[in-house]
Each structure stands twice: as C-alpha cells, then as structure tokens.
Design a protein around this motif. Structure first.
Motif, PDB file in Angstrom:
ATOM      1  N   GLY A 225       4.352   1.179  -6.095  1.00  0.00           N
ATOM      2  CA  GLY A 225       3.978   1.067  -7.142  1.00  0.00           C
ATOM      3  C   GLY A 225       4.684   0.825  -7.742  1.00  0.00           C
ATOM      4  N   THR A 251       0.693  -1.977  -6.027  1.00  0.00           N
ATOM      5  CA  THR A 251      -0.243  -2.759  -7.448  1.00  0.00           C
ATOM      6  C   THR A 251       0.624  -3.956  -7.870  1.00  0.00           C
ATOM      7  OG1 THR A 251       1.474  -1.059  -8.814  1.00  0.00           O
ATOM      8  CG2 THR A 251      -0.375   0.263  -6.380  1.00  0.00           C
ATOM      9  N   THR A 292       3.141   4.886  -7.658  1.00  0.00           N
ATOM     10  CA  THR A 292       1.645   5.099  -7.969  1.00  0.00           C
ATOM     11  C   THR A 292       0.833   6.413  -8.320  1.00  0.00           C
ATOM     12  OG1 THR A 292      -0.283   3.663  -7.756  1.00  0.00           O
ATOM     13  CG2 THR A 292       0.646   4.314  -5.578  1.00  0.00           C
ATOM     14  N   VAL A 298      -6.296   0.595  -9.219  1.00  0.00           N
ATOM     15  CA  VAL A 298      -5.601   0.380  -7.765  1.00  0.00           C
ATOM     16  C   VAL A 298      -7.239   1.078  -6.720  1.00  0.00           C
ATOM     17  CG1 VAL A 298      -4.219   1.706  -5.833  1.00  0.00           C
ATOM     18  CG2 VAL A 298      -3.060   1.167  -8.610  1.00  0.00           C
TER      19      VAL A 298
END
Length: 575
Positions: A225, A251, A292, A298
C-alpha cells in the motif's frame, strides 16, 4: 587552555535574530524541515510574505485555497517532508477543507497554519469568527492553538513531528490575533534541526510467528500500500517478495513499489483488478498486506476472509479495521520487510511455489496479449494511456478518479516501472484534485514534466488553477477524456434506465481557448495517428515550459472493467 584573544580590529558579530510572529514562524518551519509554503496572501503581510524573505523557503501563491490544499498535499506526498499551507480564518479556511479531507485520506504530512480572531471578539459576532477546531477535527491529526508568543516555536515543531510520525496526516496550527500581531517574538537561526521520522521495528516474536505463516504458503501474495512508498521502503519490499517467492500486487496509492512489467506482478486489487489476473488474486492462500489500511476499494470483489492474512503497518489503528488478521506487525515498512526477509532466508518452501508463479506468469501473458490487441476504435482511452509512459518516461503522473480515467488504474491500460512518481486521490476521491495536485507535483519535482489524467468534468472544477500553472511555468500536460458530462453518474443512470439530463453538459467549458490564452498548445485526438502526434506536440510544449492540453473524445461504452464488475453490467468485460 585559555580562551583566544579577541581581535579588536575584527568586525562586530551580526545579530541574525529574527523578530515578529510571521518571520519567526517562517524560520522555525524552515529549520523543522519545511521548504514549500502554499497559500493566498492575507490582507496584512503574513506567513506567505515571510516565507519569501526566509532562506530555504519557497512561497507558492495560489488563487484558490481549495487548489492550494490539493497542491500542498501532492507536494507532501512526493517529497515526504512537511509542506505548509497558509490560511486565514473563516471562508479561506473552510474553502481548503475538501483538499485537506483528501490529504488526510492519503496520509500527507501537511502543516496547516491559520489565524484566529481576537479573543475579545469570540462569541460576540467577531468578523469571520469560525469554530475551526470543530470543522477540522475529522480531517486533521491534531489541532494546536498558539495563544502565547512563547509557545509558537514549540507548536510549529510539534506540528511537523506529528505530521510526519505515526500515520502521516495534516496537522492544524491556529495562531491567535494577539500572537499574530506581536512584534517581540525572537528566534535565532540555527536553533533547531529538521524534524526526524521515528522508525520502529516489529517485535521479533511477532516476526517469527508471521514468518512461520508465510513459509507455509503455497500461493503467496504480497500486497503493498501507500505506506510502503511513504516509508521509502520500496526496495526492501521488493527484496522480501523475491525472497518469499510471492506474486505481487498494490493498492492505488502503493503503485511504484514494484516494476509493473514484471511477470509476477498482478496489478491493482479490488476495484481496479483486471482479468484474468483477478483469478490469480482470488487463488492466493496467504496474503501479506504491508502499508495499507485495506479500505473498501481494496477489498471490492476480493474475499480476504478466506485467506491467511498477515497485516503489517506503522499505525496500530489500521489493524482489524476492515478485515481481521491472523498476525499483525507494528513497525516501519522498511524495517518490517527487512526483518521478514531475514526470517525467511533459506525457506524450503520455494519449490512448491513454482507452479503458482508459473500460473501468474501465464495470466500476465494472456492479459498483456489482449491489452496489446486493443485498437483505438475499441478504446481511445487505453490507446492514449499506453503511449504516455513511452512519451513521458521522466514524468510525474497525477491521476483523477472519473469514469474513463479509471482505466489508468488498470494494468492492461497503464503499466509503470518501479518507483515511477505518481500522485492520485485517496479513498475520498474528490473531483477536481488533479489539476491543482499537478501544480504541487511540478513544484516538488522541478524540471520534470507532469502529466495529469482527468475527465472534462474534473477539469472544469479546477480550471481556475491554470493561471497559476502558467505563471509558475509548470511543464504540465493535461490529458482530458471528454464525454461532455459527468461520466460516472451518467453511466449509473443508464444502467437503471433513468434520464441522464442532469449529468450532461449543455454548455461546454472552452478548454482549448483557455489553455491557448495562457500560451499553451492544444490537440484533439481522433485516431491512433493523431494520438501519437498530439503527445509528441505536448512533449515539445512542456520541454519549452508551456502548458499542453490533449483532448480525447470518448463515449460511455469505453468503461473500465472494474466499474462494470461492481455495477453488474452484463456481457464480456473489455479488459
């Protein structure tokens, strides 16, 4: 040893002390590590003016506070240093809140410095009295009030520390009128060092437990992320993926962690996942998510409850927020990746992952072949996006999140090398983020072209940014997918059989005339050949320090696969 004798002929030492609220504030912010100050000039000389007279600070005057906030957020995301947004009380403050909302979503270290009315007028109808604390509490990490002159240096350094450490986010510093008009503040340059980022490693016992879970994986997937990029941990995470023998994915904010041309890279997950890579993502049995918070976009279309999840982040609030994890690792992304890599060294499970990685390679080959076969007639959007990296390999990419430009989040349309600098909206996905963010990106990465990809609706919302871009000489390429309306609302209405009148533009913004009036060049793409010539002309324009607008007319049939998937659109998905 005795002190050296003074030379009576030597000139007297120059007193370099800085006095007055705003000069002191500028000096303290510079020594804390800030370099950029965005904002509008206040009625009286303030922080923006003081920045112009402070070595090492660069004032960036903008013409709209909302745009200034977006520009500051983009600059902070790229530099990973605190960036200052200078505001004043009342409407100037509230106008910036939408940009700060996006900045909080993205984890941007922005220091918001604003004024407050005199204490004697609070509650008495004072001019532009605003409860800024209440308004900002959901979009900033903390709120500091400077009510005494002595507390100003402390508050500003504290704000820089909070903005950078833990989960980065905007921090608000409110300076009272009494302090803002004080003339007896004094600071001596060189009194402070830049604020540092505190790094911590996860508990070794937790690392051992996590490594045991990872070692038993047959179909491992490493998901990176935005926290990986924020920590400067991309190289460490790539090394971990190679040691583990994992497929990789990101992501939207984690893009740049991996070389997206690598055969083991599966693209973005959730809303932006692209078939047939979606099948491999669904088959992963152990997922390591690092940096993340696993927000909704997501997880769209991805059942994480069925996998063994190891979740690593620098913010404990990210854990168990959306998906329970089997193991959590609290620590800096780079130190965490290094610790896991060391724990996995010599892992004997690599052999059983060969078949898994082979299936990933085959899925990538299938996707790449299909993507290469897409013609301009099928998708003008993807044709132009595929050509961007080739024409602008040295650019900074800034993304919006409209209907057509979402193709830019799909690997089949836009494939980026590792560490390619980019800025996109966070989970708030405000419209109109792209153009002002592009100005911030240009200031943060001087000398590099900046390519912003957006729709005509988003362009119109922030077109007041263009004079600032021209004034600053930003080498800005604007690729605008023009469908004559708000594409996403119109698409959804079409799916429900509802009228689209409210989403259609009866009067079109004269984009070309506006850009040309500011000395820029304009091209409209009508076929594959004109797409190539338009991007060549845009490159020449930005190399000359001019704006460039590339208009790509599109229709509502060229809709990204992720949008079709979540909307349940029948028929073959164009990927």
């Amino acid at each position: 040893m005795s002190a050296p004798a003074l030379d009576p002929a030597a000139p007297a030492a120059v007193d370099r002390a800085v006095t007055g609220c705003w000069p002191v504030a500028a000096q303290v912010l510079r020594e804390a590590g800030c370099e950029l100050v965005f904002g509008l000039p206040a009625d009286e000389p303030g922080l923006l003016d003081a920045a112009a007279h402070t070595d090492g600070l660069t004032p960036i005057p903008v013409r709209d506070q909302r745009a200034g906030a977006c520009a500051a957020v983009a600059a902070a995301m790229l530099t990973r240093r605190p960036v200052v947004l200078a505001l004043t009380t009342g409407p100037a403050f509230t106008n910036a809140l939408t940009g700060l909302l996006e900045g909080n979503s993205l984890g941007a270290p922005v220091i918001v410095v604003t004024t407050r009315i005199a204490a004697a007028e609070i509650g008495r109808g004072g001019f532009q009295e605003t409860d800024q604390r209440s308004l900002a509490q959901s979009v900033v990490k903390d709120h500091l009030v400077v009510a005494t002159a002595e507390s100003l240096p402390w508050a500003l350094r504290r704000a820089a520390h909070l903005a950078l450490n833990g989960r980065p986010a905007p921090v608000l510093v409110e300076i009272t009128t009494e302090v803002g008009t004080a003339t007896d503040l004094i600071v001596h340059p060189g009194a402070g060092d830049p604020v540092q980022v505190a790094r911590s490693a996860p508990d070794p016992a937790d690392v051992s437990v996590a490594a045991a879970v990872l070692a038993r994986a047959s179909r491992p997937l490493l998901l990176a992320g935005g926290g990986v990029r924020a920590a400067g941990a991309t190289a460490a995470v790539r090394a971990l993926a190679a040691e583990w023998g994992a497929a990789t994915a990101t992501t939207a904010s984690g893009r740049g962690t991996f070389d997206e041309r690598h055969p083991h890279y599966l693209g973005l997950v959730g809303l932006y996942a692209t078939p047939p890579l979606t099948e491999r993502i669904a088959e992963a049995d152990v997922v390591l998510a690092i940096g993340t918070a696993l927000e909704e976009t997501v997880r769209m279309g991805w059942d994480l409850d069925r996998v063994r999840l190891v979740h690593a982040d620098g913010d404990p609030a990210a854990f168990h927020r959306s998906v329970p994890a089997e193991v959590t690792l609290l620590g800096d992304a780079g130190l965490t990746a290094a610790a896991l890599r060391a724990a996995l060294a010599g892992d004997a499970g690599a052999a059983r992952r060969t078949g898994w990685l082979g299936s990933v390679v085959r899925a990538r080959q299938a996707m790449d072949a299909r993507a290469a076969a897409v013609t301009f007639a099928e998708s003008p959007t993807r044709t132009v996006l595929r050509a961007l990296v080739e024409r602008f390999p040295d650019a900074v990419l800034v993304q919006e999140n409209g209907l057509h430009d979402i193709w830019g989040y799909h690997l089949s349309a836009l494939t980026l090398p590792a560490d390619f600098p980019l800025v996109g909206p966070g989970e708030q996905t405000m419209m109109g983020f792209g153009l002002p963010a592009a100005v911030g990106a240009s200031v943060a990465r001087p000398g590099r072209p900046v390519v912003v990809v957006c729709g005509d609706g988003a362009f119109a919302m922030s077109s007041n940014t263009l004079p600032t871009a021209a004034e600053l000489g930003c080498p800005l390429v604007m690729v605008v997918f023009d469908n004559g309306g708000f594409g996403w609302p119109r698409f959804l209405r079409q799916q429900e059989g509802e009228p689209t009148t409210t989403a259609d533009f009866g009067t079109r913004l004269p984009m070309a005339e506006l850009v040309e009036a500011l000395g820029g060049v304009v091209a409209t793409v009508t076929d594959a050949e004109s797409a190539g010539s338009a991007l060549r002309d845009a490159r020449a324009a930005v190399d000359d320090g001019r704006l460039a607008l590339v208009v790509v007319p599109v229709d509502d049939d060229d809709v990204p696969v992720g949008i079709r998937r979540i909307c349940g659109v029948e028929g073959p998905a164009p990927w």
